[in-house]
Design a protein around this motif. Structure first.
Motif, PDB file in Angstrom:
ATOM      1  N   GLU A 105     -14.485 -42.028 -35.070  1.00 24.55           N
ATOM      2  CA  GLU A 105     -14.304 -40.587 -35.120  1.00 24.55           C
ATOM      3  C   GLU A 105     -12.817 -40.265 -35.008  1.00 24.55           C
ATOM      4  OE1 GLU A 105     -16.569 -39.009 -31.918  1.00 24.55           O
ATOM      5  OE2 GLU A 105     -18.469 -39.057 -33.025  1.00 24.55           O
ATOM      6  N   GLU A 106     -12.365 -39.344 -35.850  1.00 29.68           N
ATOM      7  CA  GLU A 106     -10.958 -38.965 -35.842  1.00 29.68           C
ATOM      8  C   GLU A 106     -10.637 -38.188 -34.563  1.00 29.68           C
ATOM      9  OE1 GLU A 106      -7.980 -36.123 -38.484  1.00 29.68           O
ATOM     10  OE2 GLU A 106      -9.645 -37.184 -39.483  1.00 29.68           O
ATOM     11  N   ARG A 107      -9.637 -38.643 -33.803  1.00 23.92           N
ATOM     12  CA  ARG A 107      -9.264 -37.999 -32.547  1.00 23.92           C
ATOM     13  C   ARG A 107      -7.731 -37.855 -32.466  1.00 23.92           C
ATOM     14  NH1 ARG A 107     -13.202 -38.659 -28.466  1.00 23.92           N
ATOM     15  NH2 ARG A 107     -15.263 -38.729 -29.457  1.00 23.92           N
ATOM     16  N   TYR A 108      -7.279 -36.845 -31.734  1.00 24.27           N
ATOM     17  CA  TYR A 108      -5.851 -36.613 -31.503  1.00 24.27           C
ATOM     18  C   TYR A 108      -5.615 -36.458 -30.003  1.00 24.27           C
ATOM     19  CZ  TYR A 108      -5.424 -35.941 -36.505  1.00 24.27           C
ATOM     20  OH  TYR A 108      -5.438 -36.142 -37.862  1.00 24.27           O
ATOM     21  N   TRP A 109      -4.475 -37.010 -29.534  1.00 19.09           N
ATOM     22  CA  TRP A 109      -4.240 -37.108 -28.094  1.00 19.09           C
ATOM     23  C   TRP A 109      -2.789 -36.763 -27.735  1.00 19.09           C
ATOM     24  CZ3 TRP A 109      -8.839 -38.475 -25.845  1.00 19.09           C
ATOM     25  CH2 TRP A 109      -9.752 -39.146 -26.647  1.00 19.09           C
ATOM     26  N   SER A 110      -2.654 -36.271 -26.520  1.00 20.51           N
ATOM     27  CA  SER A 110      -1.349 -36.156 -25.874  1.00 20.51           C
ATOM     28  C   SER A 110      -1.417 -37.018 -24.622  1.00 20.51           C
ATOM     29  CB  SER A 110      -1.044 -34.703 -25.503  1.00 20.51           C
ATOM     30  OG  SER A 110       0.181 -34.614 -24.800  1.00 20.51           O
ATOM     31  N   THR A 111      -0.525 -38.018 -24.502  1.00 22.56           N
ATOM     32  CA  THR A 111      -0.680 -39.067 -23.487  1.00 22.56           C
ATOM     33  C   THR A 111       0.569 -39.197 -22.613  1.00 22.56           C
ATOM     34  OG1 THR A 111      -2.095 -40.273 -25.036  1.00 22.56           O
ATOM     35  CG2 THR A 111      -1.252 -41.505 -23.143  1.00 22.56           C
ATOM     36  N   VAL A 112       0.334 -39.460 -21.328  1.00 16.79           N
ATOM     37  CA  VAL A 112       1.418 -39.752 -20.378  1.00 16.79           C
ATOM     38  C   VAL A 112       1.072 -41.062 -19.675  1.00 16.79           C
ATOM     39  CG1 VAL A 112       2.714 -38.994 -18.357  1.00 16.79           C
ATOM     40  CG2 VAL A 112       1.862 -37.299 -20.003  1.00 16.79           C
TER      41      VAL A 112
END
Length: 399
Positions: A105-112
């Motif tokens: 599944e296509e997913r988008y993230w903001s990660t720290v």
């Protein structure tokens, strides 16, 4: 009365997706939000490598999914090296459907990514915290008909591209720092290894001289002098290696090789006869000090192996200036022609003829050649060894 905080419960119920990784990127803890979004049970995640559990989507565009996986790995490595928190730019990283292997599944993230340090400053684990922004990205796409939203999407893409470039530059800086640390570590290792034997020899001779009043002092002094000369040679090699590794460039100037080689040969103490064939007007742009070290190391190596003579040749072979050092020793087998340039590698013949050698001379010479845009290699030669240095010929603009 102060109540005790249950940090495990705080972590488990935190709204942001959170995971704890070992320095080898093995998952050791995840919170409930992480389990809900990933679609996995806790026992399916713990003890497994992060990228085994969440592999890149092979069907995704190469510039999105593959780059996202590489950026995440690089960020985690950077956290390990710099021991500082790293904020990643928005990225696409698809997630495999838990009950449908191979379906993503296509997913988008903001990660720290944040390091958790031990008492001695070491990284004990890494806290990975993600915010999923897939719905936001999809909303931007759905509203693409409106110019305002198109503009917003374009701005978001531009910002993301800028963040990716900054991340790449930071990755390159971190890589350069890691290489510098590794060079420093190797230098310290070389120094401790190579200085041990001559220092032990000096100490032994001094102890013998002090314990035996009837010792021949002249003979002891001669042995001490040989050990001191060996120490000087090793320290000189290590200092040259430190200059090369630190990339501190000395002033360069135009060098006429025939004149330069002639002067260097005149400075050498008597030893194996050296024949020379030096073509005039062959010029390079280089550091005189480093070129002297390079030539000196090649001559010292030739002196160690030569039976009756050494030969030095300077010629022009456009676009290169060529300097060759040949000896009439046993030569170098083809399989060893690259190995002789490895740090501290010494062939059996060299160890027998000169047991106290550092094994750094040829490595230093090659690094100096590469620093000046040239090549140094061992070439085929019947009846001995032949080392060939090729440097760019200096053009008229240097004159």
């Amino acid at each position: 009365m102060r109540s005790k905080i249950d940090y495990e419960a705080v972590f488990r119920t935190a709204p942001a997706l959170s995971a704890v990784l070992t320095p080898t990127l093995v998952i050791v803890a995840v919170n409930d939000a992480f389990l809900e979004v990933s679609g996995h049970r806790r026992e399916e995640l713990l003890g497994r490598d992060l990228f085994d559990v969440f592999p890149p989507n092979p069907a995704a565009p190469e510039d999105s999914e593959q780059q996202g996986a590489q950026m995440l790995r690089t960020s985690l490595e950077q956290v390990m090296t710099a021991r500082r928190r790293d904020f990643m730019p928005l990225q696409r990283y698809d997630v495999e459907v838990a009950d449908r292997p191979g379906v993503f599944e296509e997913r988008y993230w903001s990660t720290v990514n944040t390091p958790v340090l031990g008492s001695h400053g070491e990284v004990r684990c890494i806290l990975l915290i993600c915010e999923e922004v897939t719905d936001f990205v999809r909303a931007l796409r759905r509203s693409g008909a409106a110019c305002e939203q198109d503009s917003l999407a374009l701005q978001l893409q531009t910002l993301n591209d800028q963040l990716r470039r900054a991340h790449r530059e930071q990755r390159e800086t971190t890589s350069a720092l890691s290489e510098a640390i590794e060079r420093q570590r190797r230098l310290v290792q070389d120094a401790s290894h190579d200085l041990r034997n001559p220092i032990a020899g000096l100490l032994t001779e001094l102890q013998v001289a002090l314990s035996d009043p009837g010792i021949d002092l002249q003979e002891i002094l001669r042995k001490l002098l040989r050990d001191a000369e060996r120490l000087n040679d090793i320290v000189t090699d290590l200092l040259a290696l430190a200059r090369v590794d630190s990339e501190t460039r000395e002033s360069e100037r135009l060098i006429e090789l025939a004149e330069f080689v002639g002067e260097e040969l005149d400075r050498r103490p008597p030893g194996t006869p050296v024949l020379s064939r030096l073509d005039p007007h062959v010029c390079v742009r280089a550091s005189v000090i480093r070129m002297a070290r390079l030539l000196g190391n090649l001559l010292t190596n030739a002196e160690r192996h030569a039976h009756t003579k050494i030969e030095v040749v300077v010629t022009a072979d456009p676009p290169d200036a060529v300097l060759e050092v040949l000896d009439d020793g046993l030569g170098i087998p083809p399989e060893d022609r690259e190995r002789v340039f490895e740090r501290r590698y010494r062939r059996e013949e060299a160890r027998v003829r000169d047991p106290g050698g550092s094994g750094l001379g040829l490595s230093i010479a090659r690094e100096i050649a590469q620093e000046h845009g040239g090549r140094l290699y061992a070439a085929e030669h019947y009846g001995g060894a032949r080392f060939v240095l090729r440097l760019p010929l200096a053009t008229e603009r240097y004159r």
